[in-house]
Enzyme design. Structure first.
Site, PDB file in Angstrom:
ATOM      1  N   ASP A  10      -0.779  -1.283  12.575  1.00  0.00           N
ATOM      2  CA  ASP A  10      -2.280  -1.202  13.129  1.00  0.00           C
ATOM      3  C   ASP A  10      -3.021  -2.835  12.810  1.00  0.00           C
ATOM      4  O   ASP A  10      -3.492  -2.918  11.747  1.00  0.00           O
ATOM      5  CB  ASP A  10      -3.347   0.231  12.112  1.00  0.00           C
ATOM      6  CG  ASP A  10      -3.510  -0.209  10.955  1.00  0.00           C
ATOM      7  OD1 ASP A  10      -2.247  -0.935  10.367  1.00  0.00           O
ATOM      8  OD2 ASP A  10      -4.470  -0.071  10.227  1.00  0.00           O
ATOM      9  N   HIS A 244      -0.664  -5.858   0.052  1.00  0.00           N
ATOM     10  CA  HIS A 244      -0.292  -4.416   1.021  1.00  0.00           C
ATOM     11  C   HIS A 244       1.055  -4.424   1.728  1.00  0.00           C
ATOM     12  O   HIS A 244       1.775  -4.063   1.374  1.00  0.00           O
ATOM     13  CB  HIS A 244      -1.642  -3.772   1.689  1.00  0.00           C
ATOM     14  CG  HIS A 244      -2.736  -3.395   0.855  1.00  0.00           C
ATOM     15  ND1 HIS A 244      -2.785  -2.780  -0.837  1.00  0.00           N
ATOM     16  CD2 HIS A 244      -4.258  -3.616   0.736  1.00  0.00           C
ATOM     17  CE1 HIS A 244      -3.799  -2.616  -1.198  1.00  0.00           C
ATOM     18  NE2 HIS A 244      -4.439  -2.908  -0.425  1.00  0.00           N
TER      19      HIS A 244
HETATM   20  O1  RIB Z   1      -5.076   0.752   2.497  1.00  0.00           O
HETATM   21  C1  RIB Z   1      -4.780  -1.027   2.895  1.00  0.00           C
HETATM   22  C2  RIB Z   1      -3.854  -0.074   4.259  1.00  0.00           C
HETATM   23  O2  RIB Z   1      -4.751  -0.389   5.414  1.00  0.00           O
HETATM   24  C3  RIB Z   1      -2.822  -1.324   4.556  1.00  0.00           C
HETATM   25  O3  RIB Z   1      -2.250  -1.095   5.118  1.00  0.00           O
HETATM   26  C4  RIB Z   1      -4.566  -1.695   5.451  1.00  0.00           C
HETATM   27  O4  RIB Z   1      -3.580  -2.713   7.011  1.00  0.00           O
HETATM   28  C5  RIB Z   1      -4.812  -0.846   6.268  1.00  0.00           C
HETATM   29  O5  RIB Z   1      -3.867  -0.695   7.192  1.00  0.00           O
HETATM   30 CA    CA Z   2      -2.063  -1.822   8.056  1.00  0.00          CA
END
Ligand code: RIB
Ligand code: CA
Length: 324
Positions: A10, A244
C-alpha cells in the site's frame, strides 16, 4: 537461485523503502507488485507504484488491487503518517509509459503463482484483502505458493503491542477478517510484526547516509521520508523511524536474521481489540479452542537489527551505483 516474489503493498513511504530494497538485492527476483488500499487510496497507491517502476526502470508487473476491506467499514488513508497521497511531501506524477496489468491484483497473483508452481513467495506489507480474495477465488493456491511473508500484527514481544490502537497493528486492523483467513489457511506463513519491526530503527543520520552514498535511489528515500520523519518526531518524539516494511524483505533475503516462534494464529475481528493477533504456542489442550485445528505458523520474536541495517544500507548503496 534468485527468490521470486510478488510484493503486495500500500505505497506508502516505508512501502517505497521496501520496494526499492526488493529491487536492489541480487537474491530477489521482483516479479510483480500488487497494490492495495491502506496508507493511501488505491488510486494514489497504484500511481505511486507505477511512478517507482518508471523512475527506476523496473521490469516487474504492477497490478491494481482492491479498494476496501472484505467486511469491516474502511478506516481510510493514513494521511497523518504518509501524507495526502501516500508519498509524504512528494506527489507522484502520472506515469508516461508504465501502466498497470489489466487484471485485478488477486487474479494476477493466481495466474502468476499457477505459472510458477512452488516458486513464488508472497510478501505482504499492507492490509491482507487481496490475499483473502485469492484464497476465495482459488483455494487450491495454498499448495502452490512457496511461502507467505507478512508485515503485520503485534504479539506483545519486546513490549510491542499496537500502533493504531493499543492492541492492533495497522495492516491487520485495516482488514482483520482477511488477516484471520490468511493466517488460518493451510500454507506456510511467517509474520514479521511490530515485535521485530519496532526493534530496528533508521535514524535520521542513517537516512542522511543513504542520501550521501545511494545516488538517485538514496536521494529518493531521503526525499520521500521527510514527512514520515516529521510524524515520528512530532507524534512519537523519535529522530528517525522504525523499519516496518523493509523488514519483510530482509526476512526473504536473510531469514537467519530473525528468531521465530511457532503456533497457530487467530485475529480478533471486532470489538475494542479488533485487529489483535494472538498465537497459541504452548501446545496445551483446552476444552474450547479455536486455535486447535489451525495450522502452525511462524512469528518473528527477535531480530539482529545491526545486520539488518547493514544489509539495507549495502543493498541501497550498490543499487544506487547501478542506477547512477
Ligand atoms: O504498521 C506498519 C504498517 O502499516 C506498514 O506496512 C505501513 O506501511 C502501514 O501500512
Ligand atoms: Ca505498508
Amino acid at each position: 537461485m534468485r527468490k521470486k516474489i510478488i510484493l503486495d503493498t500500500d505505497p506508502g513511504i516505508d512501502d517505497a523503502m521496501a520496494i526499492l530494497f526488493a529491487q536492489a538485492h541480487p537474491d530477489i527476483d521482483l516479479v510483480g507488485i500488487t497494490t492495495v488500499y491502506g496508507n493511501a487510496t488505491i488510486e494514489n497507491g497504484t500511481r505511486n507504484a507505477l511512478y517507482l517502476k518508471e523512475k527506476f526502470s523496473f521490469s516487474c508487473d504492477v497490478a491494481k488491487g482492491t479498494d476496501k476491506p472484505i467486511q469491516r467499514p474502511p478506516v481510510g488513508a493514513t494521511v497523518v503518517v504518509h501524507g495526502e497521497t501516500g508519498f509524504g511531501d512528494l506527489h507522484s506524477s502520472e506515469p508516461e509509459h508504465a501502466s498497470a496489468d489489466p487484471r485485478p491484483a488477486y487474479q494476477y497473483i493466481i495466474d502468476t503463482v499457477k505459472a510458477n508452481p512452488g516458486e513464488i513467495t508472497l510478501v505482504t506489507v499492507g492490509p491482507l484483502t487481496n490475499i483473502a480474495l485469492v484464497l476465495d477465488a482459488a483455494p487450491e493456491i495454498t499448495s502452490l505458493v512457496k511461502e507467505v511473508v507478512v508485515m503485520g500484527g503485534a504479539f506483545g514481544m519486546n513490549g510491542h503491542r499496537g500502533n493504531v490502537t493499543p492492541y492492533a497493528e495497522a495492516n491487520i486492523h485495516d482488514d482483520p477478517h482477511a488477516a484471520d483467513k490468511v493466517f488460518t489457511a493451510d500454507w506456510p506463513v511467517v509474520i514479521v510484526g511490530l515485535d521485530v519491526t519496532e526493534e530496528s530503527f533508521f535514524s535520521a543520520d542513517y537516512i542522511d547516509g543513504l542520501k550521501a552514498e545511494g545516488g538517485k535511489v538514496g536521494e529518493f528515500i531521503w526525499d520521500v521520508s521527510r514527512y514520515y520523519l516529521r510524524f515520528y518526531a512530532n507524534k512519537l518524539g523519535l529522530e528517525g523511524c522504525h523499519v516496518h516494511d523493509p523488514s519483510a524483505i530482509a526476512y526473504v533475503i536473510k531469514p537467519e536474521l530473525f528468531t521465530l516462534r511457532e503456533g497457530p494464529i487467530r485475529v480478533v475481528t471486532d470489538g475494542p481489540a479488533e485487529g489483535l493477533t494472538l498465537q497459541k504456542f504452548d501446545g496445551r489442550r483446552h476444552q474450547m479452542d479455536d486455535w486447535a485445528e489451525m495450522p502452525d505458523q511462524k512469528v518473528g520474536v527477535a531480530v539482529n537489527d545491526k545486520e539488518l541495517l547493514a544489509l539495507y544500507r549495502d543493498s541501497i548503496i550498490s543499487y544506487g551505483k547501478q542506477v547512477g
